[in-house]
Design a protein around this motif. Sequence first.
Motif, PDB file in Angstrom:
ATOM      1  N   LEU A 181       0.857  -1.175   0.000  1.00 43.45           N
ATOM      2  CA  LEU A 181       0.000   0.000   0.000  1.00 43.45           C
ATOM      3  C   LEU A 181       0.897   1.230   0.000  1.00 43.45           C
ATOM      4  CD1 LEU A 181      -2.512  -1.060   2.828  1.00 43.45           C
ATOM      5  CD2 LEU A 181      -2.549  -1.673   0.378  1.00 43.45           C
ATOM      6  N   TYR A 229      -2.749   5.081  -3.185  1.00 40.60           N
ATOM      7  CA  TYR A 229      -3.811   5.969  -2.724  1.00 40.60           C
ATOM      8  C   TYR A 229      -3.420   7.398  -3.080  1.00 40.60           C
ATOM      9  CZ  TYR A 229      -5.227   1.881  -0.091  1.00 40.60           C
ATOM     10  OH  TYR A 229      -5.613   0.617   0.259  1.00 40.60           O
ATOM     11  N   SER A 230      -4.203   8.012  -3.965  1.00 44.34           N
ATOM     12  CA  SER A 230      -3.891   9.371  -4.386  1.00 44.34           C
ATOM     13  C   SER A 230      -5.121  10.052  -4.970  1.00 44.34           C
ATOM     14  CB  SER A 230      -2.778   9.356  -5.437  1.00 44.34           C
ATOM     15  OG  SER A 230      -2.559  10.654  -5.953  1.00 44.34           O
ATOM     16  N   THR A 231      -5.282  11.306  -4.624  1.00 47.01           N
ATOM     17  CA  THR A 231      -6.352  12.104  -5.227  1.00 47.01           C
ATOM     18  C   THR A 231      -5.826  12.895  -6.430  1.00 47.01           C
ATOM     19  OG1 THR A 231      -5.899  13.928  -3.713  1.00 47.01           O
ATOM     20  CG2 THR A 231      -7.611  12.357  -3.063  1.00 47.01           C
ATOM     21  N   GLU A 269      -6.405   3.936  -6.025  1.00 47.00           N
ATOM     22  CA  GLU A 269      -7.577   4.215  -5.194  1.00 47.00           C
ATOM     23  C   GLU A 269      -7.526   5.694  -4.830  1.00 47.00           C
ATOM     24  OE1 GLU A 269     -10.074   2.234  -4.242  1.00 47.00           O
ATOM     25  OE2 GLU A 269      -9.275   0.382  -5.119  1.00 47.00           O
ATOM     26  N   ARG A 270      -8.661   6.345  -4.790  1.00 48.92           N
ATOM     27  CA  ARG A 270      -8.697   7.774  -4.510  1.00 48.92           C
ATOM     28  C   ARG A 270      -8.624   8.102  -3.023  1.00 48.92           C
ATOM     29  NH1 ARG A 270      -6.385   9.890  -8.528  1.00 48.92           N
ATOM     30  NH2 ARG A 270      -7.324   9.295 -10.481  1.00 48.92           N
ATOM     31  N   GLU A 271      -9.064   7.179  -2.155  1.00 47.98           N
ATOM     32  CA  GLU A 271      -8.971   7.460  -0.720  1.00 47.98           C
ATOM     33  C   GLU A 271      -8.695   6.176   0.048  1.00 47.98           C
ATOM     34  OE1 GLU A 271     -13.460   7.490   0.964  1.00 47.98           O
ATOM     35  OE2 GLU A 271     -12.876   9.254  -0.184  1.00 47.98           O
ATOM     36  N   PHE A 272      -8.035   6.331   1.175  1.00 46.73           N
ATOM     37  CA  PHE A 272      -7.715   5.219   2.055  1.00 46.73           C
ATOM     38  C   PHE A 272      -8.973   4.825   2.815  1.00 46.73           C
ATOM     39  CE2 PHE A 272      -6.251   3.580   6.185  1.00 46.73           C
ATOM     40  CZ  PHE A 272      -5.459   2.536   5.743  1.00 46.73           C
ATOM     41  N   ASP A 273      -9.344   3.563   2.720  1.00 42.75           N
ATOM     42  CA  ASP A 273     -10.525   3.045   3.393  1.00 42.75           C
ATOM     43  C   ASP A 273     -10.095   2.000   4.413  1.00 42.75           C
ATOM     44  OD1 ASP A 273     -12.914   1.889   4.208  1.00 42.75           O
ATOM     45  OD2 ASP A 273     -13.569   1.349   2.187  1.00 42.75           O
ATOM     46  N   LEU A 298       0.438   7.816   4.805  1.00 44.22           N
ATOM     47  CA  LEU A 298      -0.482   6.692   4.652  1.00 44.22           C
ATOM     48  C   LEU A 298      -0.372   5.767   5.859  1.00 44.22           C
ATOM     49  CD1 LEU A 298      -2.576   5.327   2.840  1.00 44.22           C
ATOM     50  CD2 LEU A 298      -0.682   4.039   1.806  1.00 44.22           C
TER      51      LEU A 298
END
Length: 186
Positions: free
Chosen positions: A47, A87-89, A102-106, A128
């Motif tokens: 991740l 994870y990155s916007t 993925e746009r956001e960490f879930d 992260l």
Amino acid sequence: MARLIYLSITSLDGYIEDKDGKFDWSAPDEEVHSFANQLTKPIGTHLYGRRMYEVMVYWETAQTLPDSSPVENEYAKIWQNSDKIVYSTTLASVSSERTRLEREFDPEAVRQMKEQLDKDISVSGPELAAQAIRAGLVDDYQVLLNPVIVGGGKAALPGDVRLDLELVDEHRFGNGVVFLHYRTKT
């Protein structure tokens, strides 16, 4: 059930990069690199935050460079054979195989991954990792502690979390680097 591992390469004062964003002081020699390869082999999924991914994507083609060493080639193969989630916007796309964006960490999605996967998961990058730490997801902390004080920069660990840890392993290298492996006490 997979474990979530946070592996960081830090200065003695706890930074992954200095105040100028440099981390050249953390480049492993062959002995440390070989050890890091062994730590990475059991990882099935990495991740990454955007910035860490941009550093690590080097390993997608590192073995094609004429001056790459056997230990670097081994790490490149290990990295290429694992899954990666970034994870990155702001990142438009990823440039490595076996990688998804993925746009956001879930935290709940990571919790489910831990329950479903057989191979361990690593989280890299202090921002992260801080999210995963705050969510109570990190099981193991592996630190390659370098014999340098950088006086400031990007901290490896969040400053607003308290955890009790148990020392699982330690190893000293010829160049003064020390490996420390801690596990979250349950």
